[in-house]
Design a protein around this motif. Sequence first.
Motif, PDB file in Angstrom:
ATOM      1  N   THR A 172      27.224  63.077  17.952  1.00 35.29           N
ATOM      2  CA  THR A 172      27.161  64.102  17.723  1.00 35.29           C
ATOM      3  C   THR A 172      26.037  63.973  16.471  1.00 35.29           C
ATOM      4  N   ILE A 173      25.218  63.683  15.848  1.00 35.30           N
ATOM      5  CA  ILE A 173      23.966  63.365  15.568  1.00 35.30           C
ATOM      6  C   ILE A 173      23.145  63.230  16.257  1.00 35.30           C
ATOM      7  N   LEU A 195      31.570  58.355  18.109  1.00 33.54           N
ATOM      8  CA  LEU A 195      31.505  59.786  19.161  1.00 33.54           C
ATOM      9  C   LEU A 195      31.039  60.605  17.334  1.00 33.54           C
ATOM     10  N   GLN A 196      30.548  60.535  15.930  1.00 34.53           N
ATOM     11  CA  GLN A 196      30.311  60.256  15.064  1.00 34.53           C
ATOM     12  C   GLN A 196      28.477  60.257  15.618  1.00 34.53           C
ATOM     13  N   GLN A 197      28.594  59.253  15.988  1.00 36.45           N
ATOM     14  CA  GLN A 197      26.607  58.693  15.726  1.00 36.45           C
ATOM     15  C   GLN A 197      26.438  59.691  16.962  1.00 36.45           C
ATOM     16  N   ILE A 214      23.122  64.081  19.301  1.00 38.29           N
ATOM     17  CA  ILE A 214      23.492  65.623  20.133  1.00 38.29           C
ATOM     18  C   ILE A 214      22.284  66.671  19.232  1.00 38.29           C
ATOM     19  N   ASN A 215      22.742  66.313  17.820  1.00 36.46           N
ATOM     20  CA  ASN A 215      21.769  67.792  17.117  1.00 36.46           C
ATOM     21  C   ASN A 215      20.540  66.998  16.973  1.00 36.46           C
TER      22      ASN A 215
END
Length: 99
Positions: A47-48, A43-45, A50-51
């Motif tokens: 988000t990275i 989920l952290q990856q 996507i941003n």
Amino acid sequence: MARTVYCVKLNSELPGLERKPYPGELGERIYEHISQQAWDLWLQQATILINHYGLTLADPQAQDFLRQQMEEFFFGEDAAMPEGWTPEVQPTKGGGRKK
């Protein structure tokens, strides 16, 4: 009692996911072989990614890209960070030391 799985991402016996996190065969594979801890890392990856790439999740191409990245993250040989990505520098508390 929480179910445990042998997490292929973290190479450890860890608490598993409560339900399939993604539809289809990939979701089943993740459910059977990925821990909750590894899913949280994804989920952290995600988000990275996507941003960094400015992805719009309503775009089918963006969805396909993320699915490919998810599969590589969990089951690939060596999942790398996006090309050109650098972590954001967090300011230190107190603004640093004066000379």
